[in-house]
Scaffold this motif. Structure first.
Motif, mmCIF file in Angstrom:
data_model
loop_
_atom_site.group_PDB
_atom_site.id
_atom_site.type_symbol
_atom_site.label_atom_id
_atom_site.label_comp_id
_atom_site.label_asym_id
_atom_site.label_seq_id
_atom_site.Cartn_x
_atom_site.Cartn_y
_atom_site.Cartn_z
ATOM 1 N N ALA A 474 60.006 86.065 20.964
ATOM 2 C CA ALA A 474 58.850 85.615 20.190
ATOM 3 C C ALA A 474 59.259 84.572 19.156
ATOM 4 N N SER A 475 60.415 84.766 18.540
ATOM 5 C CA SER A 475 60.911 83.793 17.575
ATOM 6 C C SER A 475 61.238 82.466 18.252
ATOM 7 N N ALA A 476 61.823 82.532 19.455
ATOM 8 C CA ALA A 476 62.170 81.316 20.190
ATOM 9 C C ALA A 476 60.925 80.551 20.609
ATOM 10 N N VAL A 477 59.882 81.263 21.026
ATOM 11 C CA VAL A 477 58.637 80.609 21.437
ATOM 12 C C VAL A 477 57.972 79.934 20.243
ATOM 13 N N ALA A 478 58.010 80.572 19.089
ATOM 14 C CA ALA A 478 57.404 79.985 17.893
ATOM 15 C C ALA A 478 58.108 78.703 17.473
ATOM 16 N N ALA A 479 59.371 78.535 17.859
ATOM 17 C CA ALA A 479 60.145 77.364 17.455
ATOM 18 C C ALA A 479 60.106 76.235 18.483
ATOM 19 N N LEU A 480 59.348 76.387 19.564
ATOM 20 C CA LEU A 480 59.315 75.361 20.610
ATOM 21 C C LEU A 480 58.667 74.076 20.084
ATOM 22 N N PRO A 481 58.999 72.930 20.680
ATOM 23 C CA PRO A 481 58.513 71.647 20.150
ATOM 24 C C PRO A 481 57.053 71.347 20.456
ATOM 25 N N THR A 482 56.398 72.195 21.211
ATOM 26 C CA THR A 482 54.989 72.008 21.512
ATOM 27 C C THR A 482 54.319 73.370 21.573
ATOM 28 N N ARG A 483 53.011 73.392 21.523
ATOM 29 C CA ARG A 483 52.269 74.645 21.475
ATOM 30 C C ARG A 483 52.602 75.521 22.680
ATOM 31 N N ALA A 484 52.823 76.814 22.436
ATOM 32 C CA ALA A 484 53.170 77.740 23.509
ATOM 33 C C ALA A 484 52.680 79.133 23.163
ATOM 34 N N GLU A 485 52.419 79.936 24.201
ATOM 35 C CA GLU A 485 51.963 81.317 24.047
ATOM 36 C C GLU A 485 52.878 82.226 24.835
ATOM 37 N N LEU A 486 53.205 83.372 24.272
ATOM 38 C CA LEU A 486 54.047 84.356 24.932
ATOM 39 C C LEU A 486 53.184 85.491 25.478
ATOM 40 N N VAL A 487 53.346 85.796 26.773
ATOM 41 C CA VAL A 487 52.655 86.916 27.398
ATOM 42 C C VAL A 487 53.662 87.723 28.204
ATOM 43 N N VAL A 488 53.262 88.937 28.573
ATOM 44 C CA VAL A 488 54.142 89.855 29.299
ATOM 45 C C VAL A 488 53.457 90.296 30.579
ATOM 46 N N THR A 489 54.231 90.422 31.645
ATOM 47 C CA THR A 489 53.704 90.940 32.901
ATOM 48 C C THR A 489 54.625 92.020 33.437
ATOM 49 N N GLU A 490 54.051 92.959 34.163
ATOM 50 C CA GLU A 490 54.845 94.038 34.753
ATOM 51 C C GLU A 490 55.773 93.520 35.846
ATOM 52 N N THR A 491 55.274 92.586 36.638
ATOM 53 C CA THR A 491 56.057 92.093 37.778
ATOM 54 C C THR A 491 55.575 90.712 38.160
ATOM 55 N N GLU A 520 68.177 76.992 25.521
ATOM 56 C CA GLU A 520 67.780 76.576 26.868
ATOM 57 C C GLU A 520 66.260 76.553 26.996
ATOM 58 N N LEU A 521 65.580 77.542 26.429
ATOM 59 C CA LEU A 521 64.128 77.558 26.481
ATOM 60 C C LEU A 521 63.552 76.334 25.774
ATOM 61 N N TYR A 522 64.138 75.987 24.620
ATOM 62 C CA TYR A 522 63.691 74.791 23.895
ATOM 63 C C TYR A 522 63.902 73.548 24.751
ATOM 64 N N SER A 523 65.055 73.475 25.424
ATOM 65 C CA SER A 523 65.370 72.308 26.252
ATOM 66 C C SER A 523 64.360 72.138 27.378
ATOM 67 N N TYR A 524 63.984 73.244 28.025
ATOM 68 C CA TYR A 524 63.008 73.172 29.117
ATOM 69 C C TYR A 524 61.612 72.854 28.589
ATOM 70 N N ALA A 525 61.257 73.382 27.432
ATOM 71 C CA ALA A 525 59.948 73.067 26.858
ATOM 72 C C ALA A 525 59.870 71.589 26.483
ATOM 73 N N ASP A 526 60.971 71.045 25.982
ATOM 74 C CA ASP A 526 61.009 69.620 25.673
ATOM 75 C C ASP A 526 60.901 68.793 26.951
ATOM 76 N N LEU A 527 61.517 69.272 28.018
ATOM 77 C CA LEU A 527 61.402 68.610 29.317
ATOM 78 C C LEU A 527 59.965 68.629 29.807
ATOM 79 N N ALA A 528 59.274 69.749 29.619
ATOM 80 C CA ALA A 528 57.898 69.880 30.102
ATOM 81 C C ALA A 528 56.951 68.900 29.423
ATOM 82 N N ARG A 529 57.261 68.467 28.210
ATOM 83 C CA ARG A 529 56.422 67.471 27.533
ATOM 84 C C ARG A 529 56.979 66.060 27.714
ATOM 85 N N GLY A 530 58.016 65.924 28.552
ATOM 86 C CA GLY A 530 58.588 64.610 28.828
ATOM 87 C C GLY A 530 59.513 64.100 27.754
#
Length: 570
Positions: A474-491, A520-530
């Motif tokens: 949750a802390s990592a998602v809050a620090a991403l460079p663009t808006r993001a939401e954290l959700v959980v799934t069973e499978t 790594e999560l930050y790096s991929y989120a930055d990639l997703a916004r180009g």
């Protein structure tokens, strides 16, 4: 910033405008039509078949009655002569929806009119535009002979797109690949809700093909394949085909009402460029595809979904060159792949000899393959569905490794049945506030980070919010460079426990990882916004970029004075 200008108020233009408005981007829609017809009467046989993901997109945007206005199919049958050679049954979540285009446009327009940040200008036609660093200026004639200022211009103005012509973009392809006669009738036919493709009906010439697709209110759309270069079908010939078809399906001519009819050729075309600086193309302005059941409307709505979140990001936060260029790379690549698959299938499926091995209800492997290919083409499955994966997207490449300055795939990428650039599976998810829903319903708001955590469904959210990976993630998602939401799934299909999926606003997978590694999560989120956005005032396109064979830039980026494009088109 100035509003986004959308030229064209068909399904694609309305969807794009609505998607932008839902993201708080002001929009001006320029519509050539003088007024919108509010009648519910089916005046023409234009319809659209939409897949479940596209229907969910339209519902999220505010057209909540689309399932009521359209007909969800329970099955699809492929028949040759009197033998059923293939049947596909649909469940509630994977059923295609068939809707009249005027109903789709009306529902989108009503949802759009409820948005305060949209202005629809009727009775105007774009005849010139100028580009400069921070935006584009568009001139119209008609009800408003004036200039409009916008941040971007999107041409959704159909196959004869004025925006495309003014931008100097070529539109190569093939003319009259297929030709069809179409009739919409009201009748009681066998198996309501089941679409049918009938090859070589009894008593018909070899190679004849007719499809029947149910609509609401007892309506059916019937399409007959015609010789590409033949004469226009007369009304008497249409009635003869209709009566023959009903006899083959029902044993006799059942009572029917002819609501509308048309005779039209199918063209296959693909614009060379989908972007010129701050000018974009979408829908029929960018591609024409209709052979073998391919639906231009659905592909156009996918264009709108892809472009809307990128323009929204650019409007609010600025965008990199990679982000804006990714629209053409992803959508033109996907549509091009679908057109190539159709071109490869056409010679096989239009050759009568391919069906001659069918005897009674027994098919050889080759003939069964032909039937499956024909069915897949109409349903958007198989080789055609492969185009749905943005395999070469610049937003789905492996993120750089941390440290050492080297780049390449991460050594700890999780297994997952969805490839990067593919559409994620619509699994049940739980938000951090305990809200339970579907992943598909949370798309469009920003990036989504999905944690696969078996067992969380049996616990109250307040218990697992502070357990395991959740606090750090949750802390990592809050620090991403663009808006993001954290959700959980069973499978999630193919993913192990503690996998973390990063999903784009349009439901495309960026990557899947194991565990929580914030860098790594930050790096991929930055990639997703180009990557980081370019300075305000840049158009994000390489100056002078061209495809090499189209002459001048036409509405490309100019200097301080901008680039003006004007003229009259036929």
């Amino acid at each position: 910033m100035d509003p986004v200008i959308v030229a064209g108020a068909g399904p694609v233009g309305l969807t794009l405008a609505l998607a932008l408005a839902r993201r708080d981007v002001p929009v001006i829609v320029l519509d050539e039509a003088e007024a919108f017809a509010d009648s519910d009467e089916l005046r023409s046989p234009r319809t659209a078949v939409l897949g479940p993901d596209t229907v969910a997109l339209v519902e999220r945007l505010g057209y909540e009655g689309i399932r009521r206005d359209g007909a969800s199919w329970s099955a699809w049958r492929t028949v040759r002569r009197r033998a059923e050679v293939l049947r596909v049954d649909f469940g509630p979540r994977d059923a295609p929806l068939h809707i009249a285009q005027h109903r789709l446009e009306r529902g989108l327009r009503e949802a759009l009119l409820a948005c305060g940040s949209v202005r629809i200008v009727a009775g105007v036609r774009v005849d010139a535009f100028e580009q400069d660093g921070p935006g584009v200026t568009v001139h119209t004639r008609g009800a408003h002979d004036t200039w409009w200022r916008g941040s971007f211009l999107v041409g959704c103005d159909g196959p004869r797109s004025t925006v495309r012509k003014l931008a100097g973009v070529r539109f190569p392809g093939r003319t009259a690949v297929d030709r069809h006669a179409v009739a919409v009738i009201r009748a009681e036919l066998p198996e309501p809700g089941v679409a049918l493709l009938h090859r070589d009906p009894p008593g018909a010439p070899a190679g004849q093909e007719v499809t029947g697709r149910p609509l609401p209110d007892g309506l059916w759309r019937l399409d007959w394949l015609l010789p590409p270069q033949g004469r226009l079908l007369t009304s008497d010939a249409l009635v003869e085909r209709l009566r023959s078809t009903l006899t083959a399906w029902c044993g006799s001519v059942v009572p029917y009402e002819l609501v509308g009819s048309a005779d039209y050729p199918v063209h296959q075309r693909l614009a060379r460029r989908w972007r010129r600086g701050r000018v974009f193309l979408a829908g029929d302005a960018a591609h024409l595809m209709g052979a073998l059941g391919a639906q231009s409307v659905e592909e156009g709505l996918r264009d709108a979904e892809n472009l809307s979140w990128k323009l929204s990001l650019a409007w609010h936060d600025g965008a990199s060159r990679i982000l804006l260029n990714s629209y053409e790379a992803e959508r033109r690549g996907a549509v091009g792949a679908r057109l190539r698959a159709t071109d490869q299938a056409l010679p096989l499926l239009r050759a009568n000899s391919a069906w001659q091995t069918v005897r009674h209800a027994v098919l050889s492997g080759s003939a069964r393959g032909q039937a499956e290919l024909l069915t897949d083409s109409h349903l958007g499955r198989g080789s055609v569905a492969a185009s749905a994966v943005y395999g070469r997207s610049p937003l789905a490449l492996p993120a750089p490794r941390s440290g050492g300055g080297k780049s390449g795939p991460s050594p700890l990428v999780a297994g997952c049945d969805t490839p990067p650039g593919g559409v994620v599976t619509d699994v049940p998810v739980t938000a951090l506030d305990g809200t339970v829903g579907r992943l598909r319903d949370r798309l469009g708001r920003g990036l989504i980070v999905v944690l696969v955590a078996p067992g969380t469904g049996v616990w109250d959210s307040r218990h697992w919010l502070t357990a395991g990976l959740m606090p750090r993630l949750a802390s990592a998602v809050a620090a991403l460079p663009t808006r993001a939401e954290l959700v959980v799934t069973e499978t999630y299909p193919g993913a192990t426990a503690h996998s973390v999926l990063l999903v784009r606003p349009d439901g495309r997978l960026v990557t899947a990882m194991v565990g929580c590694r914030p860098a790594e999560l930050y790096s991929y989120a930055d990639l997703a916004r180009g990557g980081p956005p370019v300075p305000v005032g840049s158009d994000g396109e390489e100056p002078g970029a061209d495809d090499g064979d189209e002459g001048g830039h036409g509405g490309g980026p100019g200097g301080a004075a901008g680039t003006r494009v004007s003229g009259h088109t036929r």
